[in-house]
Design a protein around this motif. Structure first.
Motif, PDB file in Angstrom:
ATOM      1  N   UNK A  94       0.832  -1.205   0.000  1.00  0.00           N
ATOM      2  CA  UNK A  94       0.000   0.000   0.000  1.00  0.00           C
ATOM      3  C   UNK A  94       0.867   1.257   0.000  1.00  0.00           C
ATOM      4  N   UNK A  95       1.873   1.282   0.877  1.00  0.00           N
ATOM      5  CA  UNK A  95       2.748   2.453   0.950  1.00  0.00           C
ATOM      6  C   UNK A  95       3.508   2.655  -0.359  1.00  0.00           C
ATOM      7  N   UNK A  96       4.010   1.560  -0.937  1.00  0.00           N
ATOM      8  CA  UNK A  96       4.761   1.672  -2.187  1.00  0.00           C
ATOM      9  C   UNK A  96       3.875   2.184  -3.314  1.00  0.00           C
ATOM     10  N   UNK A  97       2.656   1.688  -3.393  1.00  0.00           N
ATOM     11  CA  UNK A  97       1.749   2.128  -4.463  1.00  0.00           C
ATOM     12  C   UNK A  97       1.354   3.587  -4.289  1.00  0.00           C
ATOM     13  N   UNK A  98       1.242   4.032  -3.039  1.00  0.00           N
ATOM     14  CA  UNK A  98       0.976   5.449  -2.809  1.00  0.00           C
ATOM     15  C   UNK A  98       2.131   6.303  -3.343  1.00  0.00           C
ATOM     16  N   UNK A  99       3.363   5.860  -3.111  1.00  0.00           N
ATOM     17  CA  UNK A  99       4.530   6.598  -3.617  1.00  0.00           C
ATOM     18  C   UNK A  99       4.562   6.590  -5.143  1.00  0.00           C
ATOM     19  N   UNK A 100       4.268   5.442  -5.739  1.00  0.00           N
ATOM     20  CA  UNK A 100       4.269   5.349  -7.202  1.00  0.00           C
ATOM     21  C   UNK A 100       3.170   6.238  -7.791  1.00  0.00           C
ATOM     22  N   UNK A 101       2.003   6.275  -7.138  1.00  0.00           N
ATOM     23  CA  UNK A 101       0.937   7.145  -7.611  1.00  0.00           C
ATOM     24  C   UNK A 101       1.345   8.605  -7.614  1.00  0.00           C
ATOM     25  N   UNK A 102       2.070   9.019  -6.577  1.00  0.00           N
ATOM     26  CA  UNK A 102       2.575  10.393  -6.543  1.00  0.00           C
ATOM     27  C   UNK A 102       3.626  10.622  -7.626  1.00  0.00           C
ATOM     28  N   UNK A 103       4.471   9.606  -7.854  1.00  0.00           N
ATOM     29  CA  UNK A 103       5.489   9.730  -8.900  1.00  0.00           C
ATOM     30  C   UNK A 103       4.849   9.896 -10.272  1.00  0.00           C
ATOM     31  N   UNK A 104       3.742   9.189 -10.517  1.00  0.00           N
ATOM     32  CA  UNK A 104       3.030   9.343 -11.787  1.00  0.00           C
ATOM     33  C   UNK A 104       2.538  10.761 -11.992  1.00  0.00           C
ATOM     34  N   UNK A 105       2.253  11.462 -10.897  1.00  0.00           N
ATOM     35  CA  UNK A 105       1.794  12.829 -11.018  1.00  0.00           C
ATOM     36  C   UNK A 105       2.941  13.834 -11.108  1.00  0.00           C
ATOM     37  N   UNK A 106       4.151  13.319 -11.152  1.00  0.00           N
ATOM     38  CA  UNK A 106       5.299  14.168 -11.496  1.00  0.00           C
ATOM     39  C   UNK A 106       5.677  13.942 -12.952  1.00  0.00           C
ATOM     40  N   UNK A 107       5.655  12.669 -13.378  1.00  0.00           N
ATOM     41  CA  UNK A 107       5.840  12.379 -14.804  1.00  0.00           C
ATOM     42  C   UNK A 107       5.293  10.987 -15.096  1.00  0.00           C
ATOM     43  N   UNK A 108       4.543  10.897 -16.178  1.00  0.00           N
ATOM     44  CA  UNK A 108       3.866   9.638 -16.503  1.00  0.00           C
ATOM     45  C   UNK A 108       4.820   8.565 -17.007  1.00  0.00           C
ATOM     46  N   UNK A 109       6.033   8.921 -17.344  1.00  0.00           N
ATOM     47  CA  UNK A 109       6.963   7.931 -17.888  1.00  0.00           C
ATOM     48  C   UNK A 109       7.356   6.862 -16.869  1.00  0.00           C
ATOM     49  N   UNK A 110       7.040   7.062 -15.591  1.00  0.00           N
ATOM     50  CA  UNK A 110       7.343   6.035 -14.594  1.00  0.00           C
ATOM     51  C   UNK A 110       6.406   4.839 -14.712  1.00  0.00           C
ATOM     52  N   UNK A 111       5.471   4.893 -15.658  1.00  0.00           N
ATOM     53  CA  UNK A 111       4.470   3.828 -15.767  1.00  0.00           C
ATOM     54  C   UNK A 111       5.111   2.463 -16.008  1.00  0.00           C
ATOM     55  N   UNK A 112       6.251   2.415 -16.687  1.00  0.00           N
ATOM     56  CA  UNK A 112       6.895   1.125 -16.972  1.00  0.00           C
ATOM     57  C   UNK A 112       7.425   0.493 -15.686  1.00  0.00           C
ATOM     58  N   UNK A 113       8.109   1.286 -14.877  1.00  0.00           N
ATOM     59  CA  UNK A 113       8.600   0.776 -13.603  1.00  0.00           C
ATOM     60  C   UNK A 113       7.441   0.474 -12.661  1.00  0.00           C
ATOM     61  N   UNK A 116      -5.064   6.659  -8.112  1.00  0.00           N
ATOM     62  CA  UNK A 116      -5.895   7.602  -7.365  1.00  0.00           C
ATOM     63  C   UNK A 116      -5.470   9.067  -7.526  1.00  0.00           C
ATOM     64  N   UNK A 117      -4.183   9.438  -7.390  1.00  0.00           N
ATOM     65  CA  UNK A 117      -3.832  10.851  -7.558  1.00  0.00           C
ATOM     66  C   UNK A 117      -4.183  11.396  -8.941  1.00  0.00           C
ATOM     67  N   UNK A 118      -3.968  10.583  -9.977  1.00  0.00           N
ATOM     68  CA  UNK A 118      -4.308  11.027 -11.328  1.00  0.00           C
ATOM     69  C   UNK A 118      -5.816  11.150 -11.504  1.00  0.00           C
ATOM     70  N   UNK A 119      -6.563  10.187 -10.961  1.00  0.00           N
ATOM     71  CA  UNK A 119      -8.018  10.251 -11.035  1.00  0.00           C
ATOM     72  C   UNK A 119      -8.557  11.447 -10.264  1.00  0.00           C
ATOM     73  N   UNK A 120      -7.935  11.752  -9.136  1.00  0.00           N
ATOM     74  CA  UNK A 120      -8.367  12.907  -8.356  1.00  0.00           C
ATOM     75  C   UNK A 120      -8.146  14.201  -9.131  1.00  0.00           C
ATOM     76  N   UNK A 121      -7.002  14.299  -9.798  1.00  0.00           N
ATOM     77  CA  UNK A 121      -6.731  15.495 -10.602  1.00  0.00           C
ATOM     78  C   UNK A 121      -7.743  15.614 -11.742  1.00  0.00           C
ATOM     79  N   UNK A 122      -7.976  14.499 -12.435  1.00  0.00           N
ATOM     80  CA  UNK A 122      -8.965  14.513 -13.524  1.00  0.00           C
ATOM     81  C   UNK A 122     -10.350  14.878 -13.000  1.00  0.00           C
ATOM     82  N   UNK A 123     -10.700  14.317 -11.842  1.00  0.00           N
ATOM     83  CA  UNK A 123     -11.997  14.619 -11.259  1.00  0.00           C
ATOM     84  C   UNK A 123     -12.171  16.083 -10.944  1.00  0.00           C
ATOM     85  N   UNK A 124     -11.121  16.732 -10.479  1.00  0.00           N
ATOM     86  CA  UNK A 124     -11.205  18.175 -10.196  1.00  0.00           C
ATOM     87  C   UNK A 124     -11.506  18.940 -11.479  1.00  0.00           C
ATOM     88  N   UNK A 125     -10.831  18.572 -12.561  1.00  0.00           N
ATOM     89  CA  UNK A 125     -11.068  19.267 -13.826  1.00  0.00           C
ATOM     90  C   UNK A 125     -12.465  18.972 -14.367  1.00  0.00           C
TER      91      UNK A 125
END
Length: 500
Positions: A170-189, A224-233
């Motif tokens: 859970x903690x690792x996925x939370x960190x990865x979700x935040x990393x995706x909101x810095x740059x989407x290229x982390x999707x492979x890792x 979740x972080x990306x969905x939250x951003x999209x939801x705000x828009x």
């Protein structure tokens, strides 16, 4: 000649974090306070600064980076210039030191304790060789990803700790979700981390259904972080603008010429070749046994996925290789710890890297301009009245002058580069003509550059010749930036217009 032990011995009395901090300060000192380290981070700061004044990314300032990146820069941008520059660079300094420390910790867990500190130092040294001397996106998301890796990487007692495995997942996925909101290229890792977690859970729990259900929940957490951003828009009637900027526009960019891509890739291979060689030599070392072997194989797999992500992403700008440094440096600890050549070659290698990295930073900063040159041009532009249009040069002039803007496309390359044609949501020529019709008081123009749309430059120069005069032309690094002032006495209205 002194060997690796002689290099490390004077440092043994210091905490590891102190050694890494001192090295990072030495390597990055030349950039501190410089507002024009790299065009990318200049624009991140400019966008965050515009947000301080109420601008909304993708609507008032356009880019395709995730909004999390601009939120990351927001606290520093709120301080303005010059304090904000120092602030984001301090954030970057803390991030690289923490990343290096976690690399060392992974190396220790893999049984390469004596090579942990050299590997962490190697990470800091290689950053400057790949445009990582400032606040590029991987400087920040590398910390999140190595944090996630530290949580997910296999441990000897994993089978006996199902609750811990879930907590760490859970903690690792939370960190990865935040990393995706810095740059989407982390999707492979991110995909590698997620699939690894599901495979391990299946193997240890003997329940494929449980592993898949939990894996789906963790994947939702990553999103979740990306969905939250999209939801705000969406809630503000701008969901389509968010989707286009974040996910659609990148696929519409015109690919760089193949020869340019291959040359960029060759540069990356040359710069990282010593590190890659250490990885190969580590692979050829005698195999460990038990948990250490499992973790070492996991690190090699992570490095392979990071390399694949680089190849698939394309373009191959040198800073795109920064994420590779994390797993590769962790693996290189094996070379420093166990290979007989390390004692002979490590010290000359580090000396060469230190001299080379500083020389490269000096050359880049000299070519891009000094703070004094930037300040002189800022004074020439002035604070107002009237709006500013940076046709080509650094977008940092928007933040430095606080003049109003007349376009959402404040990163000049979006309107004047060939690769952005048809990929920004408006026609480049129509937007340039609209900006000039709005009568900006000041226009900045740098010399032509490779990849520029020469027809857009000709259009701008024609409009400038008709309605503007040269106020001054001043050096900024190895270029001359021309400041044009409108001949009309009436300045443009002091408000931003972002309609296409």
């Amino acid at each position: 000649m002194p060997d690796l032990d002689a290099l490390i011995r004077p440092l043994r009395g210091l905490p590891r974090w102190a050694v890494l901090l001192l090295l990072a300060l030495l390597l990055r000192a030349l950039t501190f306070g410089n507002p024009i380290v790299h065009v990318d981070e200049e624009f991140y700061f400019v966008t965050a600064r515009a947000m301080v004044h109420g601008a909304v990314p993708y609507l008032d300032v356009w880019d395709r980076k995730p909004i999390g990146l601009f939120l990351l820069y927001l606290p520093a941008a709120a301080l303005g210039l010059p304090l904000g520059i120092w602030a984001y660079q301090a954030m970057a300094l803390a991030s690289v030191v923490a990343t290096a420390a976690l690399i060392a910790r992974l190396a220790e867990r893999a049984g390469w304790g004596s090579g942990a500190l050299p590997a962490a130092c190697a990470y800091l040294l290689w950053l400057n060789l790949l445009e990582g001397e400032g606040g590029q996106t991987p400087i920040f998301y590398n910390l999140l990803m190595v944090g996630a890796a530290s949580l997910l990487a296999p441990r000897a007692d994993d089978a006996d700790q199902p609750a811990r495995r879930l907590r760490q997942g859970i903690a690792a996925c939370a960190l990865v979700g935040l990393a995706l909101q810095i740059k989407y290229s982390v999707v492979f890792e991110a995909a590698f981390f997620g699939l690894w977690w599901v495979w391990r859970e299946w193997r240890l729990s003997r329940s494929l259904v449980r592993a898949l259900v939990l894996g789906a929940g963790l994947a939702a957490l990553v999103a979740l972080p990306t969905l939250a951003a999209w939801g705000w828009y969406v809630a503000h009637g701008a969901g389509a603008a968010f989707v286009y900027a974040n996910f659609v526009s990148i696929g519409q960019r015109v690919p760089d010429p193949l020869i340019d891509q291959l040359l960029n890739l060759l540069i990356i291979l040359l710069v990282t070749s010593p590190l890659l060689s250490m990885v190969v030599l580590t692979w050829r070392l005698p195999r460990a046994t038990g948990p250490a072997l499992i973790l070492r194989r996991w690190l090699f797999a992570w490095g392979g996925v990071a390399g694949l992500g680089l190849l698939l992403f394309g373009s191959y700008f040198d800073h795109y290789a920064l994420p590779l440094l994390v797993p590769l440096c962790a693996i290189a600890a094996g070379f420093f710890a166990e290979h007989r050549a390390a004692r002979r070659f490590a010290l000359p290698l580090f000396a060469l890297l230190l001299i080379g990295s500083e020389a490269i930073v000096i050359a880049k900063l000299s070519g891009r301009g000094t703070p004094a040159q930037f300040a002189a041009l800022t004074r020439a532009v002035g604070k107002g009245p009237g709006c500013l249009y940076v046709f080509s040069s650094t977008s940092m002039f928007y933040a430095a002058t606080d003049r109003c803007t007349l376009t959402r496309y404040q990163f000049p390359s979006h309107l004047d580069r060939v690769r952005e044609r048809g990929a920004i949501g408006v026609d480049q020529q129509a937007e340039i003509e609209r900006i000039f019709a709005a009568k900006p008081a000041i226009v900045l123009v740098r010399p032509p550059f490779r990849g520029e749309r020469l027809d857009m430059r000709a259009l701008a120069l024609r409009l400038l010749a008709r309605d503007y005069k040269v106020r001054v032309a001043l050096p900024l690094g190895n270029e001359i930036v021309t400041v044009y002032a409108r001949r009309s006495a009436a300045p443009s209205p002091r408000r931003a217009s972002t309609s296409p």
